[in-house]
Motif scaffolding. Structure first.
Motif, PDB file in Angstrom:
ATOM      1  N   VAL A  36       0.861  -1.192   0.000  1.00 19.22           N
ATOM      2  CA  VAL A  36       0.000   0.000   0.000  1.00 19.22           C
ATOM      3  C   VAL A  36       0.890   1.232   0.000  1.00 19.22           C
ATOM      4  O   VAL A  36       1.630   1.469   0.969  1.00 19.22           O
ATOM      5  N   PRO A  37       0.885   2.070  -1.055  1.00 19.77           N
ATOM      6  CA  PRO A  37       1.665   3.313  -1.035  1.00 19.77           C
ATOM      7  C   PRO A  37       0.982   4.348  -0.146  1.00 19.77           C
ATOM      8  O   PRO A  37      -0.226   4.521  -0.201  1.00 19.77           O
ATOM      9  N   VAL A  38       1.774   5.040   0.694  1.00 16.81           N
ATOM     10  CA  VAL A  38       1.272   6.072   1.601  1.00 16.81           C
ATOM     11  C   VAL A  38       2.028   7.354   1.320  1.00 16.81           C
ATOM     12  O   VAL A  38       3.262   7.403   1.409  1.00 16.81           O
ATOM     13  N   LYS A  39       1.288   8.408   0.955  1.00 20.71           N
ATOM     14  CA  LYS A  39       1.920   9.684   0.622  1.00 20.71           C
ATOM     15  C   LYS A  39       2.417  10.397   1.889  1.00 20.71           C
ATOM     16  O   LYS A  39       1.682  10.507   2.874  1.00 20.71           O
ATOM     17  N   HIS A  72       6.861  -5.834   4.991  1.00 18.76           N
ATOM     18  CA  HIS A  72       5.824  -4.893   5.388  1.00 18.76           C
ATOM     19  C   HIS A  72       4.900  -4.598   4.206  1.00 18.76           C
ATOM     20  O   HIS A  72       5.316  -4.584   3.040  1.00 18.76           O
ATOM     21  N   THR A  73       3.660  -4.288   4.518  1.00 23.07           N
ATOM     22  CA  THR A  73       2.639  -4.113   3.472  1.00 23.07           C
ATOM     23  C   THR A  73       2.463  -2.676   3.039  1.00 23.07           C
ATOM     24  O   THR A  73       1.693  -2.399   2.116  1.00 23.07           O
ATOM     25  N   THR A  74       3.135  -1.724   3.707  1.00 23.89           N
ATOM     26  CA  THR A  74       2.999  -0.311   3.336  1.00 23.89           C
ATOM     27  C   THR A  74       4.318   0.203   2.821  1.00 23.89           C
ATOM     28  O   THR A  74       5.395  -0.303   3.170  1.00 23.89           O
ATOM     29  N   ARG A  75       4.231   1.235   2.001  1.00 25.86           N
ATOM     30  CA  ARG A  75       5.423   1.895   1.501  1.00 25.86           C
ATOM     31  C   ARG A  75       5.181   3.403   1.496  1.00 25.86           C
ATOM     32  O   ARG A  75       4.122   3.876   1.088  1.00 25.86           O
ATOM     33  N   LEU A  76       6.198   4.142   2.031  1.00 26.25           N
ATOM     34  CA  LEU A  76       6.098   5.604   2.029  1.00 26.25           C
ATOM     35  C   LEU A  76       6.426   6.139   0.647  1.00 26.25           C
ATOM     36  O   LEU A  76       7.427   5.747   0.036  1.00 26.25           O
ATOM     37  N   VAL A  77       5.584   7.051   0.180  1.00 26.67           N
ATOM     38  CA  VAL A  77       5.827   7.740  -1.083  1.00 26.67           C
ATOM     39  C   VAL A  77       6.124   9.192  -0.742  1.00 26.67           C
ATOM     40  O   VAL A  77       5.254   9.912  -0.239  1.00 26.67           O
ATOM     41  N   ILE A  78       7.362   9.654  -0.957  1.00 23.37           N
ATOM     42  CA  ILE A  78       7.831  10.965  -0.519  1.00 23.37           C
ATOM     43  C   ILE A  78       7.503  12.012  -1.571  1.00 23.37           C
ATOM     44  O   ILE A  78       7.878  11.892  -2.748  1.00 23.37           O
ATOM     45  N   ALA A 331      10.675   6.064  12.409  1.00 19.62           N
ATOM     46  CA  ALA A 331       9.496   6.174  13.265  1.00 19.62           C
ATOM     47  C   ALA A 331       8.228   6.302  12.435  1.00 19.62           C
ATOM     48  O   ALA A 331       7.194   5.665  12.734  1.00 19.62           O
ATOM     49  N   LEU A 332       8.283   7.121  11.376  1.00 18.76           N
ATOM     50  CA  LEU A 332       7.091   7.318  10.545  1.00 18.76           C
ATOM     51  C   LEU A 332       6.739   6.046   9.785  1.00 18.76           C
ATOM     52  O   LEU A 332       5.562   5.650   9.705  1.00 18.76           O
ATOM     53  N   ALA A 333       7.724   5.354   9.227  1.00 20.26           N
ATOM     54  CA  ALA A 333       7.457   4.118   8.498  1.00 20.26           C
ATOM     55  C   ALA A 333       6.888   3.055   9.425  1.00 20.26           C
ATOM     56  O   ALA A 333       5.973   2.301   9.041  1.00 20.26           O
ATOM     57  N   MET A 334       7.386   2.964  10.654  1.00 21.85           N
ATOM     58  CA  MET A 334       6.867   1.989  11.606  1.00 21.85           C
ATOM     59  C   MET A 334       5.431   2.312  12.006  1.00 21.85           C
ATOM     60  O   MET A 334       4.590   1.414  12.149  1.00 21.85           O
ATOM     61  N   ALA A 335       5.147   3.617  12.197  1.00 21.53           N
ATOM     62  CA  ALA A 335       3.790   4.012  12.578  1.00 21.53           C
ATOM     63  C   ALA A 335       2.790   3.722  11.463  1.00 21.53           C
ATOM     64  O   ALA A 335       1.670   3.238  11.702  1.00 21.53           O
ATOM     65  N   VAL A 336       3.175   4.019  10.221  1.00 27.83           N
ATOM     66  CA  VAL A 336       2.291   3.735   9.088  1.00 27.83           C
ATOM     67  C   VAL A 336       2.041   2.239   8.973  1.00 27.83           C
ATOM     68  O   VAL A 336       0.923   1.782   8.687  1.00 27.83           O
ATOM     69  N   GLU A 337       3.100   1.453   9.220  1.00 28.90           N
ATOM     70  CA  GLU A 337       2.935   0.003   9.112  1.00 28.90           C
ATOM     71  C   GLU A 337       2.009  -0.539  10.200  1.00 28.90           C
ATOM     72  O   GLU A 337       1.282  -1.517   9.995  1.00 28.90           O
ATOM     73  N   GLN A 338       2.031   0.094  11.388  1.00 25.09           N
ATOM     74  CA  GLN A 338       1.179  -0.389  12.468  1.00 25.09           C
ATOM     75  C   GLN A 338      -0.298  -0.280  12.119  1.00 25.09           C
ATOM     76  O   GLN A 338      -1.096  -1.166  12.441  1.00 25.09           O
TER      77      GLN A 338
END
Length: 984
Positions: A36-39, A72-78, A331-338
């Motif tokens: 899941v991409p997360v902006k 992990h199922t999420t990915r940060l999109v910067i 920290a942000l990547a871990m929080a999004v993954e949670q």
């Protein structure tokens, strides 16, 4: 936002950076299906090299996280935006990102930018994460969507105050950038310094875009102040500019102290050599980052990657803010993954009708914002910069390191922790107590290559001289010569001025000063001493010098040095010749307790000699009244050594020798004291008690405008009995007139003022009790002035040495021709305190002799008690011993030679006799010593009961036969040893 599953999409795990005119887009993905991409938005100054480094560190943090968490199922999109380094650009970029529905915004680099962006985040429920906005003012916003992954600036003020306290600096001046970043720390720094009794006399704000001329002008202002401790809180670029100019004007020389906050210290490793040279001797505080293998590996990889992408930036160095950026990405990547697939990464929009709607009103609300905020708050892990833990949205740090810029590099001189304070090494057990000692730090090289800690202040030589205020007066303490033409002070002398000048010489540094009189142009004083001292507090004088008494009300607005004179208010009265002329003057040499003790010892010595001589010396025998008289006569005659009685006992001779020595000392002392009382002039006060003056309602005087008036009113004096004087001559005139003729009986004044008066009239007046406590004369300086301590120590050196005696002799020495020492002395009566040692010796000698005698007597007559009647009481046995003691000791050599009588007495023999049944010598005046007794002879002792006992085993009582002692009772019947009655 729906899930996307690009088929067979493969991205390299290395860092990817795409640049475009409006921003930067970094897409991180994984070849696995179902991510899941997360902006996520980033707002930084992309034109600055330092911020490019920090953005690079953040992106590498995202890359490293997913490299180690591929499942992990999420990915940060910067989505990166350029703030252009100002608030408007940052706000516009943040608004654009929120419209693009980013789940979080990272990076407002300054506190001012963050202040506005926090409001946007609250409105859209988008978490704002800053790893560089450190102003304490942001804490007061209390936003649930603001997370500061950097250290709060207020966390370092305790470390700075600990350093200031360790070296005893009493003042410090903060120099800070005039914006929200610089001003935010000042309240916290002020409180921390106040806790260690350090004041901030001045604050020096520097504009963010200050020119060199503006900085030099501010530095010149600081140079004219006495404070030499400066705390610098600003950005590294402005700090380098400040230190360069400080070096030019001479403020990096010996004696100065510079302490940098982490605003500059965090970037100290990336400064060029010229900037570092201007910071020699400066101390700096920054967050401690433990040197781990992970940090070394990351630094190596980051430098390689960054140099490839930014070849024009040479020797890049990443500071702690860059490390916080890396940890923030984790920290942000871990929080999004949670929140993962359960999160609703979409915005909800509210319909706004009308043409007046603005962009702020049309932004949506992040549906996943509250969950993401909670997840961020719970993140705890060990990052590159240390432990990562957020409390109320604030990163917690507890260890700071203290650096010293020296040579071509910086040196760590110690650490500071919340629990242990200052220390050379970290204490992992936290068992040591809190330390604020400078010995807890490594050696420091101070500005000017000095190894000695600066005192923190100095007299500004390049500024004006100290303006020393003096009272307008003419006496022995301050004598001002005023020029009426120039209306200037020509010359200043006096006792107080000499003490002040002597103290100046003892100071470890020069203090240029000018004396300014406190008076009108015509040469008269302009007010009271309270008014004079107050001029120091309002800045008219830098110090007040003179005969200034330390008073509680004055200490409210000035600081006093230690007193340079003795303290107290005393009473002066006329003196009179105290030679005794009464009939009982012969009793005055000794005090009553000495007279009484001497009389008691005369009696005791007479008794002791009688006890020791009674059995063997006819001079101490006879009727009771004769024995008492002889004993007293013998004891008292030792005063004139005229006794005629012999002393035959060695014990008695020992007692008499000791007593004669005591009597000799007493008589000689008495003779000398009596002669002094009758012949030497004795100057004594005419009045000794202030209560006597009050009772007689006599007049007293005090110095005009003196606080002594209040003391006299408290004692109970009426105003009509109080008179004032202005000079010693006026006081002498008041005494001459006597109290009944408008004069006075006594005068009250401070002890230092009375010295010149008594020096001039020492043969007429004297100082007596009572002395009312005051604090003496001192010099006054402004409140919290650092020179007070040094000046007090200088005064101690003067008053403890020979200088103060020379100054006193110069101004107050009495005329020896008028006041010889013989007239000044007053002989007091001799007391027991001077002779108790002699009496102790005499008493111990007499007591010891009596104890020896009693022991010998009991030992030689113990057989009488053992052979007595078993039914006899203890009292009868004691009476028996006294009876034996009253008889002659015929075994003594004195009776064997003299035949039992003494040639020196006409007293009849003691009525005690005995008879024997054998051959023995008859001790009787009727018989010759050589005559032999053939018939038993009986002598009777009148007593009131019968006691029988065997004769002693040796002479003089019997050798081969038994003796029979007979005690006659009151009916004149005798009893023999068998109890049979006999008739006389």
């Amino acid at each position: 936002m729906s899930k996307v599953d690009p088929p067979n999409l493969v991205f390299s795990l290395s860092f990817l950076l795409f640049a475009c005119p409006v921003g930067i887009l970094v897409v991180m993905a994984q070849s696995s299906r179902g991510t899941v991409p997360v902006k996520v938005g980033v707002v930084l100054n992309l034109t600055s090299a330092i911020w490019k480094m920090r953005l690079s560190s953040f992106n590498m943090g995202v890359s490293d996280f997913y490299a180690s968490h591929a499942n992990h199922t999420t990915r940060l999109v910067i989505h990166a935006r350029d703030s252009n380094g100002d608030v408007v650009g940052a706000a516009a970029a943040a608004l654009d990102l929120i419209k693009n529905e980013v789940q979080a915004i990272v990076g407002p680099e300054t506190s001012k930018q963050a202040n506005f962006m926090i409001g946007l985040g609250d409105r859209a429920r988008v978490p704002i994460i800053s790893f560089s906005a450190k102003s304490p003012s942001l804490t007061s916003l209390r936003s649930p969507y603001f997370f500061r992954t950097a250290k709060n600036d207020s966390a370092q003020v305790k470390a700075i105050s600990a350093i200031v306290q360790a070296f005893g600096w009493r003042e410090a001046v903060p120099i800070y950038v005039a914006n929200e970043f610089g001003e935010g720390i000042i309240p916290y720094l002020t409180d921390a310094l106040q806790e260690v009794d350090t004041r901030i006399p001045y604050r020096s704000p520097i504009p963010q875009l200050a020119t060199d001329d503006q900085i030099v002008a501010e530095l010149n202002k600081l140079m004219k102040m006495r404070t030499r401790v400066f705390i610098v809180h600003m950005s590294a670029s402005l700090g380098c500019q400040l230190f360069a100019k400080a070096k030019e004007v001479g403020m990096m020389d010996k004696g100065y102290v510079w302490i940098m906050t982490d605003g500059i210290t965090n970037s100290i490793d990336s400064l060029d050599s010229s900037a570092f040279d201007s910071m020699q001797g400066v101390l700096g505080v920054r967050t401690y980052v433990p040197n781990t293998k992970e940090l070394e590996n990351f630094t190596m990889r980051w430098k390689t990657q960054f140099q490839k992408e930014n070849a024009t930036i040479l020797n890049p160095e990443l500071d702690v803010i860059g490390l916080w950026a890396y940890d923030s990405a984790f920290a942000l990547a871990m929080a999004v993954e949670q929140i993962g697939g359960n999160g609703n990464f979409s915005f909800k929009y509210v319909n706004v009708s009308g043409s007046s709607s603005t962009d702020l009103e049309t932004i949506g609300i992040n549906q996943n914002g509250p969950q993401l905020a909670r997840a961020l708050s719970n993140q705890k892990f060990k990052g590159l910069a240390g432990d990562f833990r957020l409390v109320d949205g604030q990163l917690q740090t507890s260890i700071l390191e203290i650096l010293n810029a020296n040579g071509s590099g910086r040196k760590r001189i110690g650490f500071w922790t919340q629990k242990n304070g200052l220390g050379k090494m970290l204490d992992p057990t936290n068992r040591t107590s809190y330390s604020t000692s400078n010995t807890s730090l490594e050696p420091i090289i101070w500005p000017g290559d000095s190894v000695d800690p600066p005192k923190g202040w100095e007299i500004p030589i390049k500024g004006k001289k100290l303006q020393i205020g003096i009272p307008m007066k003419n006496d022995d303490f301050v004598n001002v010569t005023y020029d009426p033409i120039t209306k200037q002070t020509k010359n200043v002398t006096g006792y107080s001025i000499d003490v002040f000048k002597a103290a100046l010489v003892e100071l470890p540094y020069p203090v240029p000063c000018d004396f300014i009189s406190f008076g009108l142009p015509n040469g008269t004083s302009t007010g009271t001493y309270n008014d004079f001292v107050y001029q120091v507090s309002i800045g008219k004088f830098d110090a007040a010098v003179g005969d200034i008494t330390i008073r509680a009300n004055r200490s409210l607005y000035v600081d006093f040095t230690l007193p340079y004179t003795e303290s107290g208010v005393s009473m002066v009265v006329p003196i009179k010749d105290g030679r005794r002329k009464d009939a009982w003057v012969f009793l005055k040499p000794l005090t009553w307790d000495l007279w009484l003790t001497t009389g008691c010892f005369f009696i005791f010595i007479g008794f002791a000699v009688w006890v020791l001589e009674h059995r063997i010396n006819e001079d101490f025998r006879g009727p009771p009244h004769h024995q008492i008289g002889t004993s007293f006569w013998f004891s008292f005659s030792t005063m004139v050594f005229a006794r005629k009685e012999r002393v035959v006992s060695n014990l008695a001779r020992f007692v008499v020798i000791v007593w004669c020595f005591v009597v000799l000392i007493l008589t000689q002392s008495y003779t000398g004291s009596l002669a002094s009382l009758l012949t030497v002039q004795q100057l004594q006060p005419a009045v000794n008690d202030v209560n006597q003056i009050l009772k007689n309602k006599q007049n007293v005087a005090y110095l005009e405008s003196s606080f002594v008036y209040g003391i006299l009113k408290q004692l109970g004096f009426d105003d009509r009995n109080l008179k004032t004087y202005k000079s010693p001559e006026e006081l002498h005139e008041l005494f001459t007139n006597k109290s009944g003729n408008g004069g006075i009986a006594a005068a009250f004044d401070e002890t230092p003022y009375l010295k010149p008066f008594l020096a001039k009239y020492c043969d007429k007046y004297t100082m007596v009790e009572p002395t009312f406590k005051t604090n003496g004369f001192a010099f006054a300086f402004p409140k919290d002035s650092p020179i007070v301590g040094d000046f007090s120590r200088a005064i101690l050196k003067v008053t403890e040495g020979k200088k103060i005696k020379d100054i006193e002799d110069k101004w107050f020495k009495a005329n020896e021709s008028i006041c010889p020492e013989s007239k000044k002395m007053s002989s007091a009566s001799l007391g027991l305190d001077s002779f108790w040692g002699l009496f102790l010796i005499a008493g111990l000698a007499s007591t010891l002799a009596l104890i020896i005698f009693v022991a010998m007597f009991l030992h030689s007559n113990m057989h009488f008690l053992k052979g007595s009647d078993p039914n006899a009481s203890k009292w009868k046995r004691i009476q028996l011993l006294f009876g034996i003691f009253d008889q002659k000791d015929l075994s003594s050599h004195t009776f064997r030679k003299s035949g039992g009588s003494s040639p020196n007495t006409n007293c009849p023999p003691t009525p005690f006799s005995y008879y024997t049944n054998g051959s023995t010598t008859q001790d009787s005046p009727e018989h010759s010593p050589d005559a032999q007794v053939t018939q038993p002879t009986q002598h009777t002792v009148h007593y009131d009961h019968q006691l029988t006992f065997p004769s002693p085993p040796s002479s003089p009582y019997n050798s081969d036969h038994q003796s029979n002692f007979i005690f006659q009772v009151h009916d004149d019947h005798d009893f023999n040893r068998d109890g049979a009655e006999t008739t006389n």
